[in-house]
Design an enzyme around this catalytic site. Sequence first.
Site, mmCIF file in Angstrom:
data_model
loop_
_atom_site.group_PDB
_atom_site.id
_atom_site.type_symbol
_atom_site.label_atom_id
_atom_site.label_comp_id
_atom_site.label_asym_id
_atom_site.label_seq_id
_atom_site.Cartn_x
_atom_site.Cartn_y
_atom_site.Cartn_z
ATOM 1 C CB SER A 49 -8.736 2.429 -1.903
ATOM 2 O OG SER A 49 -9.445 2.504 -0.593
ATOM 3 C CE1 TYR A 97 -3.901 3.025 0.927
ATOM 4 C CE2 TYR A 97 -5.982 4.003 1.148
ATOM 5 C CZ TYR A 97 -5.168 2.660 0.912
ATOM 6 O OH TYR A 97 -5.772 1.582 0.190
HETATM 7 P P1 NAD Z 1 -0.492 -5.495 1.744
HETATM 8 O O1 NAD Z 1 0.356 -5.002 2.438
HETATM 9 O O2 NAD Z 1 -0.526 -7.242 1.770
HETATM 10 O O3 NAD Z 1 0.288 -5.496 0.102
HETATM 11 C C1 NAD Z 1 0.837 -4.529 -0.609
HETATM 12 C C2 NAD Z 1 2.049 -5.036 -1.367
HETATM 13 O O4 NAD Z 1 2.603 -3.966 -1.913
HETATM 14 C C3 NAD Z 1 2.762 -5.745 -0.689
HETATM 15 O O5 NAD Z 1 3.018 -7.071 -1.457
HETATM 16 C C4 NAD Z 1 4.089 -4.767 -0.713
HETATM 17 O O6 NAD Z 1 5.207 -5.525 -0.622
HETATM 18 C C5 NAD Z 1 4.092 -4.144 -1.978
HETATM 19 N N1 NAD Z 1 4.780 -2.879 -1.973
HETATM 20 C C6 NAD Z 1 5.007 -1.982 -1.011
HETATM 21 N N2 NAD Z 1 6.029 -0.972 -1.316
HETATM 22 C C7 NAD Z 1 6.497 -1.374 -2.610
HETATM 23 C C8 NAD Z 1 7.224 -0.834 -3.507
HETATM 24 N N3 NAD Z 1 8.089 0.297 -3.144
HETATM 25 N N4 NAD Z 1 7.386 -1.597 -4.772
HETATM 26 C C9 NAD Z 1 6.703 -2.748 -5.118
HETATM 27 N N5 NAD Z 1 5.845 -3.154 -4.170
HETATM 28 C C10 NAD Z 1 5.648 -2.593 -2.876
HETATM 29 O O7 NAD Z 1 -1.701 -4.993 1.561
HETATM 30 P P2 NAD Z 1 -3.017 -5.125 0.695
HETATM 31 O O8 NAD Z 1 -4.043 -4.580 1.566
HETATM 32 O O9 NAD Z 1 -2.857 -6.381 -0.034
HETATM 33 O O10 NAD Z 1 -2.743 -3.958 -0.404
HETATM 34 C C11 NAD Z 1 -2.776 -4.139 -1.771
HETATM 35 C C12 NAD Z 1 -3.505 -2.853 -2.468
HETATM 36 O O11 NAD Z 1 -4.645 -3.085 -2.186
HETATM 37 C C13 NAD Z 1 -2.750 -1.546 -2.187
HETATM 38 O O12 NAD Z 1 -2.883 -0.804 -3.219
HETATM 39 C C14 NAD Z 1 -4.039 -1.081 -1.240
HETATM 40 O O13 NAD Z 1 -3.889 0.258 -1.323
HETATM 41 C C15 NAD Z 1 -5.115 -1.520 -1.609
HETATM 42 N N6 NAD Z 1 -6.339 -1.695 -1.054
HETATM 43 C C16 NAD Z 1 -6.346 -2.666 0.078
HETATM 44 C C17 NAD Z 1 -7.412 -2.537 1.107
HETATM 45 C C18 NAD Z 1 -7.652 -3.505 1.906
HETATM 46 O O14 NAD Z 1 -8.666 -3.288 2.795
HETATM 47 N N7 NAD Z 1 -6.694 -4.275 2.249
HETATM 48 C C19 NAD Z 1 -8.706 -1.956 0.653
HETATM 49 C C20 NAD Z 1 -8.485 -0.873 -0.475
HETATM 50 C C21 NAD Z 1 -7.450 -0.952 -1.222
#
Ligand code: NAD
Length: 272
Positions: free
Chosen positions: A157, A170
């Site tokens: 991130s 986080y």
């Molecule tokens: P999201 O909530 O759609 O996806 C998160 C995923 O992680 C989901 O599929 C969920 O089922 C899975 N998950 C949660 N707990 C779990 C566990 N114990 N075991 C297995 N899977 C698990 O959100 P997202 O935005 O798609 O996030 C995906 C990644 O991207 C994360 O690591 C998040 O920190 C990172 N990220 C997202 C953003 C953003 O702006 N959306 C920015 C920076 C980083």
Amino acid sequence: MANTPSSQRLQHQVALVTGGSSGIGAGVAKAMAAEGATVVVNYAHSAEEAKAVVADIEKAGGKAVAVKADVSKEDEVLAMFAQIREQFQTLHILVNNSGIQQDATFLEMTLEQWQKVIDVNLTGQFLCAREAAREFVRRGPQPEISRATGKIICMSSVHEVIPWAGHVNYATSKGGIMQLMKSMAQELAPHKIRVNSIGPGAIKTPINNEAWETPEAAEKLLTLIPYGRIGETDDIGKVAVWLASDEADYVTGTTIFADGGMTLYPGFADNG
Ligand code: NAD
């Protein structure tokens, strides 16, 4: 499906995308399948969501399966890798994507909130990366399939470098991922395993919908994004495909920020 024309850059490769059932993970899973990879769509809770991603991939002519595992539990991660070996013989690409937020002010954060986020975001990446690396080393090189013996992509991130008040669990997990990624890259390079991270900025997914859902929230968010738009999951899917492909064969131990310039200190754009 990824809207770039497919060049089958990941043909004959098996890719595991943790948390591939929603958001960025689903975008990466679809983008990799469009490039010819067979994709294992991991999910923790919602089989329905994971099956929908698999169905989308199949509809577009790709190959995918859904596999349940909580990435923070060692026995479940081991079982998931055993299933992958049994079904597909080996793995070529790991996308360590699963992640959660449990926000609280520092003064009010409970040990449970701290521990849960570290367990899923950081320990989960360690467990899956260790099993992937063990499998890559066990299988050995397959130069006819890819120049690298294996590829690991960690979903980090912008908060691996930008501090985040109200989210110390986080931000700490993402800072930890940076050193996990770099230390793994250093140690695994002699095995021809490449390890890199993607640092997304603000991408429209369920994890942060309150930050972009209303026009007021979106306008406030855009003040942090010099490039002037909120990211889409496909923006990250394209970077992940490139990092996993042989086009990135000399790239290891680095974070690619895909953030519309969020890490450029936009507050200083008008002289601070
Ligand atoms: P999201 O909530 O759609 O996806 C998160 C995923 O992680 C989901 O599929 C969920 O089922 C899975 N998950 C949660 N707990 C779990 C566990 N114990 N075991 C297995 N899977 C698990 O959100 P997202 O935005 O798609 O996030 C995906 C990644 O991207 C994360 O690591 C998040 O920190 C990172 N990220 C997202 C953003 C953003 O702006 N959306 C920015 C920076 C980083």
